[in-house]
Design a protein around this motif. Structure first.
Motif, short mmCIF file in Angstrom:
data_model
loop_
_atom_site.label_atom_id
_atom_site.label_comp_id
_atom_site.label_asym_id
_atom_site.label_seq_id
_atom_site.Cartn_x
_atom_site.Cartn_y
_atom_site.Cartn_z
N VAL A 222 0.80 -1.27 -0.08
CA VAL A 222 -0.07 0.06 -0.09
C VAL A 222 0.89 1.05 -0.16
N ILE A 223 0.60 2.16 -0.98
CA ILE A 223 1.27 3.35 -0.84
C ILE A 223 0.95 4.27 0.18
N GLY A 224 1.67 4.78 1.28
CA GLY A 224 1.14 5.57 2.37
C GLY A 224 1.66 6.93 2.24
N LYS A 237 -0.49 7.31 -6.51
CA LYS A 237 -1.21 8.18 -5.24
C LYS A 237 -1.03 7.46 -4.03
N THR A 238 -1.30 8.25 -2.89
CA THR A 238 -1.72 7.61 -1.78
C THR A 238 -2.83 6.74 -1.70
N LYS A 239 -2.73 5.55 -1.08
CA LYS A 239 -3.53 4.42 -0.98
C LYS A 239 -3.72 3.51 -2.27
N ASP A 240 -2.97 3.65 -3.12
CA ASP A 240 -2.59 2.59 -4.12
C ASP A 240 -2.23 1.43 -3.53
N ILE A 241 -2.73 0.34 -4.26
CA ILE A 241 -2.19 -0.88 -3.73
C ILE A 241 -1.42 -1.46 -5.25
N VAL A 242 -0.26 -1.86 -4.91
CA VAL A 242 0.43 -2.46 -6.04
C VAL A 242 0.16 -3.96 -6.46
N LEU A 243 -0.16 -3.98 -7.45
CA LEU A 243 -0.71 -5.42 -7.74
C LEU A 243 0.15 -6.46 -8.82
N SER A 244 1.00 -5.64 -9.27
CA SER A 244 2.27 -6.24 -10.20
C SER A 244 3.14 -5.28 -10.76
N LEU A 245 4.24 -5.64 -10.77
CA LEU A 245 5.70 -5.00 -11.23
C LEU A 245 6.16 -5.75 -12.24
N ASN A 246 6.30 -4.90 -13.70
CA ASN A 246 7.07 -5.35 -14.58
C ASN A 246 6.61 -6.81 -15.11
N GLY A 247 5.13 -6.88 -14.91
CA GLY A 247 4.36 -8.06 -15.50
C GLY A 247 4.36 -9.19 -14.18
N GLN A 248 4.78 -9.22 -13.14
CA GLN A 248 4.90 -10.32 -12.08
C GLN A 248 3.80 -9.67 -11.18
N LYS A 249 3.06 -10.43 -10.69
CA LYS A 249 1.90 -10.52 -9.83
C LYS A 249 2.40 -10.19 -8.50
N ILE A 250 2.03 -9.43 -7.68
CA ILE A 250 2.41 -9.11 -6.30
C ILE A 250 1.10 -9.04 -5.24
N LYS A 251 1.34 -9.97 -4.18
CA LYS A 251 0.20 -9.97 -3.31
C LYS A 251 0.41 -9.24 -2.18
N VAL A 272 -1.84 -1.10 -10.31
CA VAL A 272 -2.02 -0.75 -9.06
C VAL A 272 -3.84 -0.80 -8.82
N LEU A 273 -4.13 -1.01 -7.75
CA LEU A 273 -5.58 -0.93 -7.41
C LEU A 273 -5.99 0.49 -6.98
N ARG A 274 -6.78 1.20 -7.74
CA ARG A 274 -7.01 2.43 -7.23
C ARG A 274 -8.50 2.81 -7.37
N ASN A 275 -9.18 3.05 -6.46
CA ASN A 275 -10.67 3.36 -6.17
C ASN A 275 -11.34 1.94 -6.56
N ASP A 276 -10.85 0.93 -6.22
CA ASP A 276 -11.38 -0.45 -6.52
C ASP A 276 -11.34 -0.70 -8.03
N LYS A 277 -10.46 0.03 -8.73
CA LYS A 277 -10.15 -0.43 -10.08
C LYS A 277 -8.72 -0.70 -10.39
N GLU A 278 -8.61 -1.42 -11.19
CA GLU A 278 -7.10 -1.85 -11.73
C GLU A 278 -6.50 -1.05 -12.45
N THR A 279 -5.45 -0.26 -12.41
CA THR A 279 -5.18 0.75 -13.30
C THR A 279 -3.58 0.36 -13.55
N PRO A 280 -3.36 0.67 -14.99
CA PRO A 280 -1.86 0.59 -15.31
C PRO A 280 -1.14 1.74 -15.19
#
Length: 448
Positions: A222-224, A237-251, A272-280
């Motif tokens: 989570v971006i704090g 943005k603050t509160k973004d949740i990183v879901l993948s980096l360079n094509g590799q999934k991150i939990k 990233v997950l931003r406002n409940d939507k996956e955003t590249p």
């Protein structure tokens, strides 16, 4: 403001513990018609902030918040008032009372400490209930935060099975203390059980490593916030949740470091997950393998919503809370006794963690929390009770030791012997206080 809140909690907790401990001596003294000359919160060396004499007892508040005391007539105590012992024993004096009455008077303080701790734990269970995660729901294992624990063999992703042969059913913050004082941890690693033996001096190494926790739950990335020189202030943005980096999934947050390390000084794609939507987005990795961000956190309901963990909350009725609270008190008492034994064993290095009033002050949170306040006060009450039971002259335990000897042998130690023993005890206590508070000062100066 944060300092004021911590100080208020520290002084309130200390005052409650001191007053009730001394009442444990005061009440049986009065019941057995023993004169109590003084009852003080804090020490009144040279002068007091407040004092008032009611009946035969002077009640007051001293200026030095290092404890408190009751001065009982005809007793050799920390005041070292030996003049009173030169005259003939009087019926109202401590020394004139039967040994069993003197024993009750001396044990009164620690008994009150233990009773107080149990009452607090019962109250916490009734008011707050229990909040935990079933260990089976920590499906992807734990995160290891301490390098010494990693060296011992524990890895991020391991699933806890048992600690010192005690099966782990729930994951709670106190599990860190269980590991810290343990000798053996069994984990599930990739479906296979693995036993990890912790070195005898592990607790000393942990203290040197200066980490607040050994393990924690694995958390999402989570971006704090952002570092001042972050290259990603405009695309994250603050509160973004990183879901993948360079094509590799991150939990989990811990999965990002290896990906970033292999992409130093590059701009790579991310989702990233931003406002409940996956955003590249595109992110820039620094030459140190970082994004220049500050890790944030999610509340429990958001973690549940995203499918990370399921939190359980249990509410207890009053009669249900009684055995639950008693069990918590017994567990904490056992844990503290275990810690004390480690401290007195130099080979463990646990003595490095001994702290004085500065350490106690820092235990309290910077924001007011009644849950934390009462939990800390209950633990301090147990600590005060156990420490006072140590068979050191000048402590309650030292007086109890001499009284038990008297009751068994039928011989009362002479006043001269008790005076010398009290002097030795005071020297030992002062040495312990200097060591503990010296540890605090050393850590404050050198960050250890």
């Amino acid at each position: 403001m944060e300092f004021a809140i911590k100080l208020a909690q520290f002084l309130l907790s200390l005052s409650i513990l001191i007053i009730l401990h001394e009442l444990g001596h005061f009440i049986p003294s009065k019941l057995f018609k023993t004169k109590v000359e003084k009852f003080y919160l804090f020490f009144d060396i040279k002068f007091s902030l407040f004092k008032k004499k009611i009946g035969e007892t002077e009640y007051g508040i001293g200026w030095l918040p290092l404890g408190g005391y009751v001065k009982i007539a005809g007793m050799i105590d920390e005041s070292m008032d030996t003049e009173q012992m030169k005259g003939e024993p009087q019926p109202w004096e401590f020394r004139s009372k039967p040994a069993w009455q003197r024993l009750i008077i001396m044990l009164g303080g620690v008994i009150v400490n233990f009773i107080l701790a149990f009452i607090i734990y019962i109250g916490i269970s009734y008011v707050f209930g229990d909040y935990y995660i079933e260990n089976k729901d920590v499906k992807d294992g734990i995160e290891v935060n301490n390098i010494e624990l990693e060296k011992a063999g524990l890895k991020t992703g391991d699933k806890l099975i048992s600690i010192d042969d005690k099966k782990i059913t729930t994951f709670v913050p106190a599990i860190n203390m269980d590991i810290l004082t343990s000798k053996k941890v069994v984990v599930d690693r990739n479906g296979e059980p693995k036993t990890i033996f912790l070195p005898n001096n592990f607790i000393g190494k942990f203290i040197d490593a200066d980490k607040k926790s050994l393990i924690s739950l694995r958390m999402p990335f989570v971006i704090g916030g952002f570092a001042s020189d972050s290259p990603n202030k405009n695309n994250l943005k603050t509160k973004d949740i990183v879901l993948s980096l360079n094509g590799q999934k991150i939990k989990y947050f811990d999965e990002a470091s290896s990906i970033l390390e292999t992409n130093k000084s590059k701009t790579i794609p991310a989702i990233v997950l931003r406002n409940d939507k996956e955003t590249p987005v595109q992110v820039t990795v620094t030459n140190k393998g970082k994004l220049g961000v500050i890790a944030g956190a999610l509340k429990e309901d958001n973690l549940e919503k995203l499918g990370y963990y399921k939190f359980s909350k249990v509410h207890y009725g009053f009669f249900e809370a009684v055995p639950i609270g008693l069990d918590k008190g017994v567990t904490q008492l056992g844990n503290y006794w275990k810690q004390l034994k480690l401290i007195f064993n130099p080979s463990t290095g646990a003595y490095k963690g001994v702290g004085g009033f500065g350490a106690i002050f820092n235990v309290f949170p910077a924001s007011w929390s009644w849950f934390d306040f009462w939990n800390i006060t209950a633990l301090l009450s147990i600590m005060l009770g156990v420490m006072n039971l140590l068979p050191i002259p000048a402590l309650d335990g030292g007086h109890v030791l001499f009284l038990i000897y008297e009751m068994i042998s039928g011989k009362k130690p002479s006043d001269k012997f008790l005076e010398k023993a009290q002097t030795i005890g005071i020297v030992l206590l002062i040495s312990l206080l200097l060591f503990a508070n010296g540890n605090d000062i050393y850590k404050a100066l050198f960050g250890k």
